[in-house]
Design a protein around this motif. Structure first.
Motif, PDB file in Angstrom:
ATOM      1  N   VAL A  50       6.474   4.512   7.760  1.00 55.30           N
ATOM      2  CA  VAL A  50       7.285   4.092   6.633  1.00 55.30           C
ATOM      3  C   VAL A  50       7.847   2.767   6.744  1.00 55.30           C
ATOM      4  CG1 VAL A  50       8.785   4.517   4.816  1.00 55.30           C
ATOM      5  CG2 VAL A  50       7.124   6.132   5.525  1.00 55.30           C
ATOM      6  N   LEU A  53       5.377  -0.274   7.283  1.00 50.59           N
ATOM      7  CA  LEU A  53       4.879  -0.500   5.826  1.00 50.59           C
ATOM      8  C   LEU A  53       5.991  -1.475   5.206  1.00 50.59           C
ATOM      9  CD1 LEU A  53       2.792  -0.089   3.722  1.00 50.59           C
ATOM     10  CD2 LEU A  53       3.989   2.022   3.034  1.00 50.59           C
ATOM     11  N   LEU A  57       5.034  -5.110   3.460  1.00 54.50           N
ATOM     12  CA  LEU A  57       5.185  -5.185   2.140  1.00 54.50           C
ATOM     13  C   LEU A  57       5.855  -6.448   1.726  1.00 54.50           C
ATOM     14  CD1 LEU A  57       5.946  -1.718   0.580  1.00 54.50           C
ATOM     15  CD2 LEU A  57       3.793  -2.985   0.528  1.00 54.50           C
ATOM     16  N   THR A  69       0.413  -1.493  -5.215  1.00 53.14           N
ATOM     17  CA  THR A  69       1.460  -0.608  -5.761  1.00 53.14           C
ATOM     18  C   THR A  69       0.720   0.478  -6.640  1.00 53.14           C
ATOM     19  OG1 THR A  69       2.548  -2.602  -6.766  1.00 53.14           O
ATOM     20  CG2 THR A  69       2.908  -0.579  -8.127  1.00 53.14           C
ATOM     21  N   ARG A  71      -1.820   2.307  -5.191  1.00 50.69           N
ATOM     22  CA  ARG A  71      -1.880   3.194  -3.929  1.00 50.69           C
ATOM     23  C   ARG A  71      -0.595   3.818  -3.623  1.00 50.69           C
ATOM     24  NH1 ARG A  71      -4.052   6.939  -1.441  1.00 50.69           N
ATOM     25  NH2 ARG A  71      -4.389   6.630   0.825  1.00 50.69           N
ATOM     26  N   LEU A  72       0.279   3.044  -3.477  1.00 48.95           N
ATOM     27  CA  LEU A  72       1.883   3.786  -3.072  1.00 48.95           C
ATOM     28  C   LEU A  72       2.025   4.624  -4.180  1.00 48.95           C
ATOM     29  CD1 LEU A  72       3.655   0.538  -2.012  1.00 48.95           C
ATOM     30  CD2 LEU A  72       3.103   2.369  -0.567  1.00 48.95           C
ATOM     31  N   ARG A  73       1.838   4.538  -5.375  1.00 47.95           N
ATOM     32  CA  ARG A  73       2.296   5.340  -6.550  1.00 47.95           C
ATOM     33  C   ARG A  73       1.673   6.927  -6.367  1.00 47.95           C
ATOM     34  NH1 ARG A  73       2.709   0.918 -11.021  1.00 47.95           N
ATOM     35  NH2 ARG A  73       4.966   0.756 -11.043  1.00 47.95           N
TER      36      ARG A  73
END
Length: 108
Positions: A50, A53, A57, A69, A71-73
């Motif tokens: 994380v 990542l 970002l 966005t 994919r993260l959601r």
């Protein structure tokens, strides 16, 4: 008490009755148990990923921002709510979405 007893049985540790009141969060409880079990301190592989990542970002270009966005959601959905139904809000059935809204609003 059941959680403390289950943790004591699973770990073989003697845990105080006030264990869950003494620690402010689930992560603090996990850290405490890992320390008591002799697991070396440091970030978990997931926490390290994380962090990596988060660093990546900062370099996301506008063209891929919406894909990242989305994919993260979807990943957050899996972590937070997906355990009770579908794991991707983009393919969730209407009934699943309404059930989720009802649960969040306290209607279910």
């Amino acid at each position: 008490m059941e959680l403390r007893n289950g943790l004591a049985a699973a770990t073989g540790l003697t845990l105080p009755a006030t264990l869950l009141f003494d620690l402010p969060s689930p992560s603090a409880l996990a850290d405490h148990l890992l320390t008591r079990l002799g697991v070396p301190e440091g970030k978990s592989p997931v926490a390290e990923a994380v962090d990596h990542l988060a660093a990546l970002l900062g370099d996301v270009e506008d063209l891929e921002r919406s894909q990242v966005t989305a994919r993260l959601r979807a990943l957050l959905w899996r972590l937070d709510d997906g355990a009770e139904g579908t794991t991707d809000p983009a393919i969730a059935a209407d009934d699943d979405i309404f059930a989720l809204v009802d649960r969040e609003l306290g209607l279910a």
